[in-house]
Design a protein around this motif. Structure first.
Motif, PDB file in Angstrom:
ATOM      1  N   THR A  55      27.313  79.932 -36.185  1.00 27.63           N
ATOM      2  CA  THR A  55      27.496  80.841 -35.053  1.00 27.63           C
ATOM      3  C   THR A  55      26.391  80.572 -34.028  1.00 27.63           C
ATOM      4  O   THR A  55      25.351  79.970 -34.347  1.00 27.63           O
ATOM      5  N   PHE A  56      26.609  81.040 -32.799  1.00 31.90           N
ATOM      6  CA  PHE A  56      25.606  80.830 -31.762  1.00 31.90           C
ATOM      7  C   PHE A  56      24.301  81.563 -32.064  1.00 31.90           C
ATOM      8  O   PHE A  56      23.248  81.188 -31.550  1.00 31.90           O
ATOM      9  N   ASP A  57      24.356  82.590 -32.875  1.00 39.25           N
ATOM     10  CA  ASP A  57      23.122  83.291 -33.230  1.00 39.25           C
ATOM     11  C   ASP A  57      22.132  82.380 -33.933  1.00 39.25           C
ATOM     12  O   ASP A  57      20.919  82.632 -33.910  1.00 39.25           O
ATOM     13  N   GLN A  84      17.746  83.375 -27.313  1.00 39.22           N
ATOM     14  CA  GLN A  84      16.833  82.644 -28.194  1.00 39.22           C
ATOM     15  C   GLN A  84      16.960  81.129 -28.022  1.00 39.22           C
ATOM     16  O   GLN A  84      16.075  80.370 -28.459  1.00 39.22           O
ATOM     17  N   ILE A  85      18.025  80.673 -27.395  1.00 42.86           N
ATOM     18  CA  ILE A  85      18.260  79.237 -27.275  1.00 42.86           C
ATOM     19  C   ILE A  85      17.299  78.625 -26.260  1.00 42.86           C
ATOM     20  O   ILE A  85      17.210  79.069 -25.118  1.00 42.86           O
ATOM     21  N   GLU A  86      16.585  77.596 -26.681  1.00 39.93           N
ATOM     22  CA  GLU A  86      15.685  76.858 -25.794  1.00 39.93           C
ATOM     23  C   GLU A  86      16.482  75.762 -25.083  1.00 39.93           C
ATOM     24  O   GLU A  86      17.093  74.906 -25.739  1.00 39.93           O
ATOM     25  N   ILE A  87      16.458  75.781 -23.747  1.00 44.74           N
ATOM     26  CA  ILE A  87      17.180  74.801 -22.950  1.00 44.74           C
ATOM     27  C   ILE A  87      16.262  73.600 -22.684  1.00 44.74           C
ATOM     28  O   ILE A  87      15.137  73.760 -22.200  1.00 44.74           O
ATOM     29  N   ILE A  88      16.765  72.406 -22.980  1.00 48.13           N
ATOM     30  CA  ILE A  88      15.972  71.181 -22.889  1.00 48.13           C
ATOM     31  C   ILE A  88      16.699  70.179 -22.009  1.00 48.13           C
ATOM     32  O   ILE A  88      17.907  69.971 -22.153  1.00 48.13           O
ATOM     33  N   ALA A  89      15.976  69.541 -21.075  1.00 42.45           N
ATOM     34  CA  ALA A  89      16.578  68.532 -20.196  1.00 42.45           C
ATOM     35  C   ALA A  89      15.506  67.547 -19.738  1.00 42.45           C
ATOM     36  O   ALA A  89      14.305  67.831 -19.786  1.00 42.45           O
TER      37      ALA A  89
END
Length: 245
Positions: A55-57, A84-89
């Motif tokens: 799940t996305f959790d 809670q999701i860390e965005i990385i680019a």
């Protein structure tokens, strides 16, 4: 144990059935999603994750290969819903994701609009409106070429510009797997440059295909086309021969 799951998502677009392949990476502590589809794709992603028992959790990171709308369209909604999701680019993509600078795809569409035949302009106008509607999202972590992220057995950042200046592919040395993003696509069972007529720098894109050959790969995953069937290195060399006879 490290896992790599392909999330094959089919959808209707412009009256045709299309597909994309985000990738899910897992180890004992981290669950990493690579790219997230068009706007409003969250339900499709949630369904695909559930099919893999996730799940996305539980998602901890989301790596963006580049800022085209089919790769970041659902990013803002996901970040709101799952903060809670860390965005990385990649560092060169960040200003186009967070809204500091205009989307390069939007710049391209606007700059070529006046040269289009009249019958093509209504579709182009719709595309431009779509691009302008993209919601900016802050990036939590920037990466650069050659960096290794310490999750899922090690995720190597491979800078593969051309399609976009900050486009990245990902190499999983422990699984001998290369996640190409849009550096290459699969069309009728063969590898190709993604939309060469819209690639921002075709020479750089060809150089990026050459760069992929540096990696010992047993699996090649394309965002458009999924898992390549066959000898990926031979197919990459065949592709290069088309552009470098």
């Amino acid at each position: 144990m490290n896992h790599c799951h392909l999330l094959d998502i089919e959808f209707a677009y412009n009256g045709q059935i299309q597909s994309i392949t985000p990738v899910l990476l897992q180890d004992e502590r981290e669950t990493v999603l690579v790219d997230c589809g068009y706007p409003d794709f969250t339900p499709l992603l949630e369904k695909a994750l559930l099919q893999n028992g996730v799940t996305f959790d539980s998602i901890t990171r989301l790596i963006v290969t580049h800022h085209d709308m089919d790769h970041i369209g659902s990013l803002a909604e996901l970040k709101r819903k799952y903060p809670q999701i860390e965005i990385i680019a990649h560092e060169r993509e960040v200003p186009h994701i967070d809204g500091t600078k205009k989307s390069l795809r939007l710049e391209q569409a606007e700059s070529t609009f006046d040269k289009l035949p009249d019958e093509a302009k209504p579709h182009a106008e719709q595309f431009i409106r779509f691009l302008r509607s993209m919601e900016p999202v802050p990036v939590d972590r920037t990466v650069s070429s050659g960096e290794r992220l310490p999750w899922c057995g090690g995720i190597d950042i491979v800078h593969t510009p051309g399609h976009m200046p900050g486009h990245i592919s990902l190499y999983l040395a422990s699984a001998k797997t290369l996640i190409a993003g849009d550096a290459v696509v699969i069309e009728q069972g063969k590898l190709n440059i993604a939309n060469p007529q819209y690639t921002l720098d075709l020479d750089e894109a060809i150089g990026s295909v050459q760069r992929l050959l540096d990696y010992d790969m047993e699996q090649l995953i394309c965002y458009h086309g999924g898992l390549f069937s066959g000898n990926a290195k031979e197919a990459l060399m065949d592709l290069l021969r088309q552009y470098k006879p």
